[in-house]
Write an enzyme that holds these catalytic residues in place. Sequence first.
Site, PDB file in Angstrom:
ATOM      1  N   PRO A 124       6.644  15.032  -1.852  1.00 42.34           N
ATOM      2  CA  PRO A 124       5.856  15.627  -0.780  1.00 42.34           C
ATOM      3  C   PRO A 124       4.669  14.772  -0.342  1.00 42.34           C
ATOM      4  O   PRO A 124       4.019  14.135  -1.164  1.00 42.34           O
ATOM      5  CB  PRO A 124       5.367  16.957  -1.388  1.00 42.34           C
ATOM      6  CG  PRO A 124       5.503  16.785  -2.858  1.00 42.34           C
ATOM      7  CD  PRO A 124       6.673  15.869  -3.061  1.00 42.34           C
ATOM      8  N   ASN A 125       4.449  14.789   0.962  1.00 38.99           N
ATOM      9  CA  ASN A 125       3.324  14.112   1.632  1.00 38.99           C
ATOM     10  C   ASN A 125       3.473  12.594   1.712  1.00 38.99           C
ATOM     11  O   ASN A 125       2.672  11.932   2.365  1.00 38.99           O
ATOM     12  CB  ASN A 125       1.970  14.469   0.980  1.00 38.99           C
ATOM     13  CG  ASN A 125       1.692  15.954   1.045  1.00 38.99           C
ATOM     14  OD1 ASN A 125       1.710  16.528   2.128  1.00 38.99           O
ATOM     15  ND2 ASN A 125       1.482  16.606  -0.086  1.00 38.99           N
ATOM     16  N   ARG A 168      -2.462   8.677   5.308  1.00 39.03           N
ATOM     17  CA  ARG A 168      -2.945   9.655   4.343  1.00 39.03           C
ATOM     18  C   ARG A 168      -3.829   8.957   3.302  1.00 39.03           C
ATOM     19  O   ARG A 168      -3.340   8.102   2.561  1.00 39.03           O
ATOM     20  CB  ARG A 168      -1.735  10.264   3.639  1.00 39.03           C
ATOM     21  CG  ARG A 168      -2.068  11.098   2.428  1.00 39.03           C
ATOM     22  CD  ARG A 168      -0.829  11.342   1.571  1.00 39.03           C
ATOM     23  NE  ARG A 168      -1.164  12.220   0.464  1.00 39.03           N
ATOM     24  CZ  ARG A 168      -0.499  12.255  -0.671  1.00 39.03           C
ATOM     25  NH1 ARG A 168       0.540  11.476  -0.879  1.00 39.03           N
ATOM     26  NH2 ARG A 168      -0.878  13.073  -1.620  1.00 39.03           N
ATOM     27  N   TYR A 173      -3.958   5.319  -1.187  1.00 42.57           N
ATOM     28  CA  TYR A 173      -2.512   5.058  -1.134  1.00 42.57           C
ATOM     29  C   TYR A 173      -2.136   3.822  -0.330  1.00 42.57           C
ATOM     30  O   TYR A 173      -0.966   3.458  -0.282  1.00 42.57           O
ATOM     31  CB  TYR A 173      -1.789   6.292  -0.569  1.00 42.57           C
ATOM     32  CG  TYR A 173      -1.965   7.510  -1.452  1.00 42.57           C
ATOM     33  CD1 TYR A 173      -1.483   7.514  -2.765  1.00 42.57           C
ATOM     34  CD2 TYR A 173      -2.619   8.648  -0.991  1.00 42.57           C
ATOM     35  CE1 TYR A 173      -1.656   8.626  -3.580  1.00 42.57           C
ATOM     36  CE2 TYR A 173      -2.790   9.762  -1.802  1.00 42.57           C
ATOM     37  CZ  TYR A 173      -2.305   9.738  -3.094  1.00 42.57           C
ATOM     38  OH  TYR A 173      -2.471  10.829  -3.911  1.00 42.57           O
ATOM     39  N   ASN A 179       9.295   8.778  -6.914  1.00 44.41           N
ATOM     40  CA  ASN A 179       7.892   9.158  -6.853  1.00 44.41           C
ATOM     41  C   ASN A 179       7.886  10.623  -6.426  1.00 44.41           C
ATOM     42  O   ASN A 179       7.996  10.934  -5.239  1.00 44.41           O
ATOM     43  CB  ASN A 179       7.114   8.299  -5.867  1.00 44.41           C
ATOM     44  CG  ASN A 179       5.629   8.654  -5.835  1.00 44.41           C
ATOM     45  OD1 ASN A 179       5.215   9.645  -6.441  1.00 44.41           O
ATOM     46  ND2 ASN A 179       4.833   7.853  -5.147  1.00 44.41           N
ATOM     47  N   ALA A 224       3.086  15.066  -5.890  1.00 43.38           N
ATOM     48  CA  ALA A 224       2.407  16.158  -6.603  1.00 43.38           C
ATOM     49  C   ALA A 224       3.350  16.919  -7.539  1.00 43.38           C
ATOM     50  O   ALA A 224       2.900  17.476  -8.558  1.00 43.38           O
ATOM     51  CB  ALA A 224       1.775  17.113  -5.589  1.00 43.38           C
ATOM     52  N   GLU A 233       9.975   5.762 -12.656  1.00 47.21           N
ATOM     53  CA  GLU A 233       8.965   6.602 -11.993  1.00 47.21           C
ATOM     54  C   GLU A 233       7.891   5.688 -11.414  1.00 47.21           C
ATOM     55  O   GLU A 233       7.360   4.836 -12.129  1.00 47.21           O
ATOM     56  CB  GLU A 233       8.369   7.563 -13.031  1.00 47.21           C
ATOM     57  CG  GLU A 233       7.216   8.394 -12.504  1.00 47.21           C
ATOM     58  CD  GLU A 233       6.733   9.428 -13.524  1.00 47.21           C
ATOM     59  OE1 GLU A 233       7.466   9.747 -14.489  1.00 47.21           O
ATOM     60  OE2 GLU A 233       5.595   9.906 -13.359  1.00 47.21           O
ATOM     61  N   HIS A 265       4.240   5.478  -9.091  1.00 48.32           N
ATOM     62  CA  HIS A 265       3.107   6.073  -8.380  1.00 48.32           C
ATOM     63  C   HIS A 265       2.293   4.959  -7.747  1.00 48.32           C
ATOM     64  O   HIS A 265       2.001   3.956  -8.407  1.00 48.32           O
ATOM     65  CB  HIS A 265       2.219   6.901  -9.328  1.00 48.32           C
ATOM     66  CG  HIS A 265       2.973   8.034  -9.935  1.00 48.32           C
ATOM     67  ND1 HIS A 265       3.278   9.176  -9.228  1.00 48.32           N
ATOM     68  CD2 HIS A 265       3.530   8.182 -11.157  1.00 48.32           C
ATOM     69  CE1 HIS A 265       3.985   9.986 -10.005  1.00 48.32           C
ATOM     70  NE2 HIS A 265       4.151   9.410 -11.172  1.00 48.32           N
ATOM     71  N   ARG A 305      -7.704   9.127 -12.055  1.00 50.88           N
ATOM     72  CA  ARG A 305      -8.078  10.037 -10.971  1.00 50.88           C
ATOM     73  C   ARG A 305      -8.459  11.394 -11.559  1.00 50.88           C
ATOM     74  O   ARG A 305      -8.931  11.471 -12.679  1.00 50.88           O
ATOM     75  CB  ARG A 305      -6.916  10.119  -9.970  1.00 50.88           C
ATOM     76  CG  ARG A 305      -6.582   8.737  -9.362  1.00 50.88           C
ATOM     77  CD  ARG A 305      -5.502   8.847  -8.319  1.00 50.88           C
ATOM     78  NE  ARG A 305      -5.901   9.762  -7.241  1.00 50.88           N
ATOM     79  CZ  ARG A 305      -5.040  10.245  -6.345  1.00 50.88           C
ATOM     80  NH1 ARG A 305      -3.760   9.907  -6.407  1.00 50.88           N
ATOM     81  NH2 ARG A 305      -5.464  11.063  -5.407  1.00 50.88           N
TER      82      ARG A 305
HETATM   83  C1  DQA Z   1       1.209   9.938  -6.239  1.00 48.77           C
HETATM   84  C2  DQA Z   1       0.127  10.536  -7.144  1.00 48.77           C
HETATM   85  C3  DQA Z   1       0.170  12.061  -7.114  1.00 48.77           C
HETATM   86  O1  DQA Z   1      -0.833  12.589  -7.958  1.00 48.77           O
HETATM   87  C4  DQA Z   1      -0.067  12.569  -5.702  1.00 48.77           C
HETATM   88  O2  DQA Z   1       0.062  13.965  -5.667  1.00 48.77           O
HETATM   89  C5  DQA Z   1       0.795  11.913  -4.698  1.00 48.77           C
HETATM   90  C6  DQA Z   1       1.119  10.493  -4.831  1.00 48.77           C
HETATM   91  C7  DQA Z   1       1.089   8.418  -6.136  1.00 48.77           C
HETATM   92  O3  DQA Z   1       2.056   7.800  -5.679  1.00 48.77           O
HETATM   93  O4  DQA Z   1       0.048   7.838  -6.474  1.00 48.77           O
HETATM   94  O5  DQA Z   1       1.170  12.532  -3.706  1.00 48.77           O
HETATM   95  O6  DQA Z   1       2.484  10.249  -6.795  1.00 48.77           O
END
Ligand code: DQA
Length: 157
Positions: A17-18, A25, A30, A81, A84, A105, A107, A114
């Site tokens: 998501p997002n 964003r 990011y 990835n 959240a 995985e 990120h 964080r």
């Molecule tokens: C994320 C880290 C997560 O905590 C966050 O909710 C994201 C992106 C990252 O790629 O750093 O949406 O997965």
Amino acid sequence: MGHLSTPPPCILVIHGPNLNLLGRREPEIYGRTTLDEINRNLADLGVQLGLAVDTFQSNHEGAIVDRIQQAAGSHNGLIVNAAAFTHTSIAIRDALAALDMPIIEVHLSNIHRREPFRSTSLTAGVVTGQILGLGATGYSLALRALAEMIRPAVTVV
Ligand code: DQA
């Protein structure tokens, strides 16, 4: 020459998501690379590495679970990835645990430097490895790592 007609191993990349908003964003966290750019870089690198790359993004937990389940018959490795959902989804963890293939995985940010709620990854215990905090580069490194893992099974001398 049999290898010429064999389809290349296929890697699935799942973005949670997002991540469709990447580039605009919270760019200080990011980065400014968009999801399309990440996906195109991965496809290009895949050509160099002899891997086909499929990408999928969803804001919906169940859709991600469905896509992970479908990968069982069609893909040889997974980059995920879960964004959240990493911190909340037992369902995604269970779907990953059922997959018999290497899983990386990724990120973009270092989730350990964080907010404390980001430090817990429910998926960490069922993946092959994690790449954190390296921005978009993390995806390329993940694809290279999968190529190394998968290569012995496909090498044709
Ligand atoms: C994320 C880290 C997560 O905590 C966050 O909710 C994201 C992106 C990252 O790629 O750093 O949406 O997965």
